[in-house]
Write an enzyme that holds these catalytic residues in place. Structure first.
Site, PDB file in Angstrom:
ATOM      1  N   ARG A  90      42.086  43.167  39.595  1.00  0.00           N
ATOM      2  CA  ARG A  90      43.256  42.819  40.407  1.00  0.00           C
ATOM      3  C   ARG A  90      43.981  41.595  39.868  1.00  0.00           C
ATOM      4  NH1 ARG A  90      44.120  39.267  45.058  1.00  0.00           N
ATOM      5  NH2 ARG A  90      41.965  38.585  44.800  1.00  0.00           N
TER       6      ARG A  90
ATOM      7  N   HIS B 169      35.672  36.162  41.930  1.00  0.00           N
ATOM      8  CA  HIS B 169      36.596  35.049  41.739  1.00  0.00           C
ATOM      9  C   HIS B 169      35.879  34.006  40.900  1.00  0.00           C
ATOM     10  CE1 HIS B 169      39.416  31.833  42.388  1.00  0.00           C
ATOM     11  NE2 HIS B 169      40.232  32.669  43.025  1.00  0.00           N
TER      12      HIS B 169
ATOM     13  N   HIS C 229      34.812  38.421  45.424  1.00  0.00           N
ATOM     14  CA  HIS C 229      36.042  38.061  46.123  1.00  0.00           C
ATOM     15  C   HIS C 229      36.867  39.270  46.552  1.00  0.00           C
ATOM     16  CE1 HIS C 229      39.293  35.472  47.303  1.00  0.00           C
ATOM     17  NE2 HIS C 229      40.143  36.017  46.454  1.00  0.00           N
TER      18      HIS C 229
END
Length: 516
Positions: free
Chosen positions: A372, A233, A337
């Site tokens: 993602r 992240h 993350h």
């Protein structure tokens, strides 16, 4: 100890109590289920820490095809298109299911869903609960629903250590309790154990989560997929706190910008700027930090005094670190993350081992590809929990017996992570190269072969390193300066543990493993 396993024999066993595990258990009701969790229900799960919410194409200007296009673009050519389309199409049903179990999503004054925008989404499609407290609120509602469901037996403070396999199929679950070993006879087991952020020194995940589901499945002979793709992240709060606090992409979705210590918006020329895909933003921030600079999120103009009401949880975390987001710059850095790889499954959550399913972050369905898309993870957990439950409901369990014993080797020791994160963080971070990955393999292999307390987390880390060493390109969350270009065609990779160990042993003896 024999009375408990005999009483629970024949039940579906679910390992993990995050969103995916809770949904699986609730969807299976009234079929008897035993839910095994090493902490309290919903505790120590990434689901409960999620700030952003759930991506779902519910807006009047949105549809599943647009959501799919955004997902494929973020996934950088590696998504399983059919699996992704199926999961994203089920988003409205997943939201309806969660509401049925007591989740109350934020709505506008006229009663429609309040939809947020996050990075790489072309539409506002993120549904929230209690602003930036979505994960905690969702898990809280599901935990309450589980407690009210008589068909679900919860075994708390119990840790799964091994899957037992008989004649090629799942037969039992070997667990550790305060009283010693516990063997649960079960021919249908669901792994919903979450991610592997605990393998890294800088993570936004619970630090005890090192990829237990991957470890369990790998040792049982299951196929694993795309293990190299670890998502960082971009904007974890840069503070001494561990794990690092997350500053959701939704803050950038509301107009906050990234600047360096000179006040420069270093992403302004990148398509999407601050809302570019996570891998792009994470690499850009890493480059700024790598030259000795600092990076900040500036929400002063976009949100100012509204920050505390729009993002109360993040505001509290910032103030804990002595930062007032309405008037101060927020120092940020990348942190692990989410893991896009995991146990290879089909669209019903089935692994390659009969009797074993995996759902949520522990699984690799192909939805996320190489990177993602923001807030697709909670959606996948909810949808695949439902899918796996429906699939399991149609599978009879005639082989569950009433007698089961621990293997002759006894109960494996509790995992010791102390020796693994320094190796992983140094060699398997945002940027990787052949020498570093080979050194990681050479360092991790002896820990695995020792079969001591570091063995299980080292095994998961080794799988990341082996998969990463074989992908000689830069794609999505896997960036290699020694192979900076993408290959013309993208290919997913699956592998079993035995093959990975063979590759690791060969690699460890290679000169590169001693030259980085």
């Amino acid at each position: 100890m024999t009375e408990l396993p005999n009483r629970l024999a024949g039940r579906v066993a679910i390992v993990g109590s995050g969103l995916a595990g809770l949904v699986t258990a609730l969807t299976l009701a009234p079929q008897p289920v035993v839910l095994v969790t090493r902490a309290g229900l919903g505790a120590e799960t990434s689901s409960a820490w999620a700030q952003g919410g759930i991506a779902a194409s519910l807006g009047a200007d949105d549809n599943a095809d647009l959501h799919l296009a955004d997902t494929l673009a973020a996934g950088d050519g590696l998504c399983d298109v059919a699996a992704a389309a199926s999961i994203l199409k089920a988003a409205p049903a997943a939201i309806a299911m969660l509401e049925k179990f007591g989740v109350r999503f934020d709505r506008t004054a006229d009663g429609v869903f309040s939809l947020g925008l996050e990075a790489a989404h072309s539409r506002r499609r993120i549904v929230h609960v209690e602003g930036d407290g979505s994960g905690a609120a969702i898990v809280r509602a599901l935990v309450e629903a589980v407690r009210k469901t008589p068909s679900i037996t919860v075994l708390g403070d119990v840790e799964a250590r091994r899957l037992l396999v008989d004649d090629g199929r799942i037969s039992a679950l070997l667990c550790a309790t305060r009283s010693g070993a516990l063997v649960l006879p079960a021919s249908r087991i669901v792994l919903a154990t979450g991610g592997l952020g605990g393998l890294y020194e800088a993570t936004t995940n619970p630090v005890g989560n090192y990829g237990q589901g991957v470890m369990l499945a790998a040792r049982a002979g299951a196929e694993l997929a795309d293990m190299e793709f670890v998502q960082f992240h971009p904007t974890a709060l840069d503070s001494p706190r561990r794990p690092l606090a997350l500053v959701s992409e939704a803050v950038r979705g509301e107009g906050a910008v990234l600047v360096n210590e000179k006040g420069e918006r270093f992403l302004v020329r990148e398509p999407g700027a601050e809302l570019a895909p996570r891998d792009v933003v994470a690499r850009a921030i890493s480059a700024e930090l790598g030259r000795g600079g600092r990076v900040f999120l500036d929400a002063r103009k976009a949100l100012g005094r509204k920050f505390a009401s729009r993002f109360p949880a993040i505001d509290g975390l910032c103030r804990e670190a002595g930062i007032d987001p309405s008037t101060d710059l927020i120092p940020v850095r990348p942190a692990v993350h989410y893991h896009m790889g995991g146990v290879a499954t089909d669209i019903n959550g089935r692994s390659s081992v009969p009797g074993l399913w995996a759902v949520g972050e522990a699984a690799s369905t192909g939805l996320h590809g190489a990177n993602r898309l923001a807030s697709n993870s909670l959606l996948e957990a909810a949808v695949m929990g439902m899918q796996a439950a429906r699939d399991i409901a149609g599978v009879l369990a005639p082989t569950d017996g009433t007698a089961a014993t621990a293997p002759a080797t006894g109960l494996p020791p509790p995992a010791d992570l102390s020796m693994v994160p320094p190796v992983v963080s140094r060699h398997l971070g945002v940027l990787r190269n052949a020498g570093a990955m080979h050194d990681a393999i050479a360092s991790l292999l002896p820990l695995i072969e020792s079969e001591e307390a570091s063995s299980d987390p080292a095994l998961v880390a080794l799988l990341i390193a082996v998969f990463a060493s074989l992908r000689r390109e830069s794609r999505g969350a896997h960036a290699r300066p020694d192979f900076p270009l993408k290959l013309a065609s993208a290919e997913r990779r699956t592998m079993r543990l035995a093959e990975a160990l063979d590759i690791a042993r060969e690699t460890a003896s290679h000169p590169l493993a001693r030259s980085a």
